[in-house]
Design a protein around this motif. Structure first.
Motif, short mmCIF file in Angstrom:
data_model
loop_
_atom_site.label_atom_id
_atom_site.label_comp_id
_atom_site.label_asym_id
_atom_site.label_seq_id
_atom_site.Cartn_x
_atom_site.Cartn_y
_atom_site.Cartn_z
N GLY A 155 12.58 2.76 1.59
CA GLY A 155 12.76 3.98 0.79
C GLY A 155 11.55 4.90 0.79
O GLY A 155 11.46 5.81 -0.02
N HIS A 156 10.64 4.66 1.71
CA HIS A 156 9.39 5.43 1.74
C HIS A 156 9.61 6.94 1.70
O HIS A 156 8.96 7.66 0.94
CB HIS A 156 8.59 5.05 2.99
CG HIS A 156 7.51 6.00 3.34
ND1 HIS A 156 6.38 6.14 2.55
CD2 HIS A 156 7.37 6.89 4.35
CE1 HIS A 156 5.60 7.07 3.09
NE2 HIS A 156 6.18 7.53 4.17
N ALA A 157 10.56 7.42 2.53
CA ALA A 157 10.76 8.87 2.66
C ALA A 157 11.19 9.52 1.35
O ALA A 157 10.98 10.70 1.13
CB ALA A 157 11.77 9.16 3.76
N SER A 158 11.80 8.73 0.47
CA SER A 158 12.28 9.31 -0.78
C SER A 158 11.33 9.00 -1.94
O SER A 158 11.64 9.28 -3.09
CB SER A 158 13.69 8.80 -1.09
OG SER A 158 13.64 7.40 -1.26
N MET A 159 10.17 8.43 -1.63
CA MET A 159 9.23 8.08 -2.71
C MET A 159 8.43 9.32 -3.11
O MET A 159 7.35 9.57 -2.60
CB MET A 159 8.31 6.95 -2.25
CG MET A 159 7.42 6.45 -3.37
SD MET A 159 6.59 4.94 -2.94
CE MET A 159 5.33 4.88 -4.21
N ARG A 160 9.00 10.08 -4.01
CA ARG A 160 8.38 11.32 -4.44
C ARG A 160 8.41 11.45 -5.95
O ARG A 160 9.17 10.76 -6.62
CB ARG A 160 9.11 12.52 -3.82
CG ARG A 160 8.85 12.58 -2.34
CD ARG A 160 9.73 13.53 -1.60
NE ARG A 160 9.43 13.37 -0.17
CZ ARG A 160 9.16 14.37 0.65
NH1 ARG A 160 9.18 15.61 0.23
NH2 ARG A 160 8.88 14.14 1.91
N ILE A 203 3.93 13.08 -2.91
CA ILE A 203 4.61 12.44 -1.78
C ILE A 203 3.87 11.15 -1.42
O ILE A 203 2.64 11.15 -1.34
CB ILE A 203 4.62 13.40 -0.56
CG1 ILE A 203 5.36 14.70 -0.91
CG2 ILE A 203 5.22 12.73 0.66
CD1 ILE A 203 5.21 15.79 0.13
N CYS A 204 4.62 10.07 -1.22
CA CYS A 204 3.99 8.86 -0.71
C CYS A 204 3.74 9.07 0.78
O CYS A 204 4.66 9.39 1.53
CB CYS A 204 4.86 7.63 -0.93
SG CYS A 204 4.06 6.14 -0.27
N THR A 205 2.50 8.92 1.21
CA THR A 205 2.19 9.19 2.60
C THR A 205 1.67 7.95 3.33
O THR A 205 0.91 8.03 4.28
CB THR A 205 1.25 10.41 2.71
OG1 THR A 205 0.95 10.66 4.07
CG2 THR A 205 -0.05 10.19 1.95
N GLU A 206 2.11 6.78 2.83
CA GLU A 206 1.83 5.54 3.56
C GLU A 206 3.17 4.83 3.72
O GLU A 206 3.81 4.51 2.72
CB GLU A 206 0.86 4.67 2.75
CG GLU A 206 0.51 3.36 3.43
CD GLU A 206 -0.28 3.56 4.70
OE1 GLU A 206 -1.40 4.09 4.63
OE2 GLU A 206 0.24 3.20 5.76
N LEU A 207 3.58 4.61 4.97
CA LEU A 207 4.87 3.99 5.24
C LEU A 207 4.95 2.66 4.49
O LEU A 207 4.23 1.72 4.78
CB LEU A 207 5.04 3.76 6.75
CG LEU A 207 6.39 3.24 7.20
CD1 LEU A 207 7.52 4.14 6.75
CD2 LEU A 207 6.42 3.06 8.71
N CYS A 208 5.83 2.61 3.45
CA CYS A 208 5.76 1.48 2.53
C CYS A 208 7.07 0.71 2.46
O CYS A 208 7.22 -0.18 1.62
CB CYS A 208 5.34 1.97 1.14
SG CYS A 208 6.49 3.17 0.45
N GLY A 209 8.01 1.03 3.34
CA GLY A 209 9.27 0.30 3.33
C GLY A 209 10.45 1.23 3.51
O GLY A 209 10.28 2.41 3.82
N ILE A 240 0.85 -1.20 0.00
CA ILE A 240 0.00 0.00 0.00
C ILE A 240 0.88 1.26 0.00
O ILE A 240 1.78 1.40 0.82
CB ILE A 240 -0.94 0.03 1.22
CG1 ILE A 240 -1.86 -1.20 1.22
CG2 ILE A 240 -1.79 1.30 1.22
CD1 ILE A 240 -2.75 -1.29 2.45
N HIS A 241 0.62 2.12 -0.97
CA HIS A 241 1.24 3.45 -0.99
C HIS A 241 0.11 4.47 -0.88
O HIS A 241 -1.06 4.10 -0.89
CB HIS A 241 2.00 3.66 -2.31
CG HIS A 241 3.07 2.65 -2.55
ND1 HIS A 241 4.34 2.78 -2.05
CD2 HIS A 241 3.05 1.48 -3.25
CE1 HIS A 241 5.06 1.72 -2.43
NE2 HIS A 241 4.30 0.91 -3.15
N SER A 242 0.46 5.73 -0.78
CA SER A 242 -0.60 6.73 -0.75
C SER A 242 -0.19 7.97 -1.52
O SER A 242 0.91 8.50 -1.34
CB SER A 242 -0.97 7.06 0.70
OG SER A 242 -2.19 7.76 0.73
CU LIG Z 1 5.17 4.35 -0.99
#
Ligand SMILES: [Cu+2]
Length: 264
Positions: free
Chosen positions: A212-217, A204-210, A169-171
């Motif tokens: 690299g989540h913080a850089s998922m933009r 911005i991905c706003t679902e903790l997804c792993g 799940i991503h957001s």
């Molecule tokens: Cu994500």
């Protein structure tokens, strides 16, 4: 019993404290720039909720500090407190008032959500693909043109984003648009947005997804329609087969029209 509480004074203190808290909280620009038609409506909703919560918070604080001051035990007083066996009027009040507040908040939120999700005419469809830890986009109305890491949309055009996740799940969240929607494996979720300000923003991905989540933009570019058409025409790739497959498979919920409907 305790005798009469100074109700009028406590109410006055509550209103004064609520007004002071609201004034501070409303002066803060919580969400930044407004860049979609939904943004001012959501911000207004937030402001109403801030005022309501300030009132509830102030009421609790005034009663708490009144009780602390008024009913403080005298030094050396080790006796138990007076036993109390309920107070029907008080219990009715503290059940009824929060119920009314919560129902109002629910009704108001519902009507705002209805309003911002209304589609007008034929919105442009954009497929959103998310995977650990990157975003890519397809334009079904433009021959399934495909791009990674950069989303372009025309200004003042309603866009229907159809979300597909390739793994977890991503957001999907563009703060300036205010709209946020989960991308769920196996399900097509949709978000409807009308961007109304030209500019460059961030998805911005706003679902903790792993990891690299913080850089998922991804970069979001809102531009005049002519410029958008030129950009999309210049795209070389089309949506890869694996992603086309995820569009076909993700059918559990909402897509009411066939995949690929809608054009720019
Ligand atoms: Cu994500």
């Amino acid at each position: 019993m305790y005798g009469r509480l100074p109700i009028v004074k406590m109410l006055a203190a509550t209103v004064a404290l609520a007004a002071a808290i609201s004034a501070v909280m409303l002066s803060i620009n919580w969400n930044g720039q407004e860049a979609s038609t939904a943004a001012p409506k959501i911000d207004e909703l937030l402001n109403v909720m801030i005022v309501l919560s300030s009132f509830v918070f102030a009421l609790v604080m005034v009663m708490l500090f009144y009780a602390l001051w008024k009913f403080k035990a005298k030094p050396g007083d080790e006796s138990d407190g007076e036993p109390i066996h309920g107070n029907t009027r008080l219990e009715v009040a503290w059940t009824l008032i929060p119920t009314v507040i919560v129902l109002f908040a629910a009704g108001y939120s519902w009507s705002v959500l209805n309003d911002i999700e209304k589609t007008e005419g034929q919105p442009m469809t954009v497929d959103v693909f998310s995977q650990q830890f990157a975003w890519s986009f397809g334009y079904p109305g433009k021959g399934n043109k495909f791009v990674e890491g950069e989303l372009h949309v025309p200004v003042n055009r309603q866009v229907k984003f159809k979300m597909h996740s390739q793994d977890v799940i991503h957001s999907f969240w563009v703060p300036e648009w205010r709209v946020k929607k989960d991308n769920v494996p196996g399900i097509t979720t949709t978000a409807t947005v009308t961007p109304d300000k030209v500019g460059t923003y961030q998805l911005i991905c706003t679902e903790l997804c792993g990891f690299g989540h913080a850089s998922m933009r991804a970069t979001v570019v809102v531009e005049p329609p002519a410029q958008f058409r030129k950009w999309v025409a210049g795209l070389k790739e089309t949506v890869p087969p694996a992603y086309m497959e995820s569009i076909r498979q993700d059918t559990e919920t909402n897509p009411v029209e066939p995949v690929g409907a809608g054009g720019a």
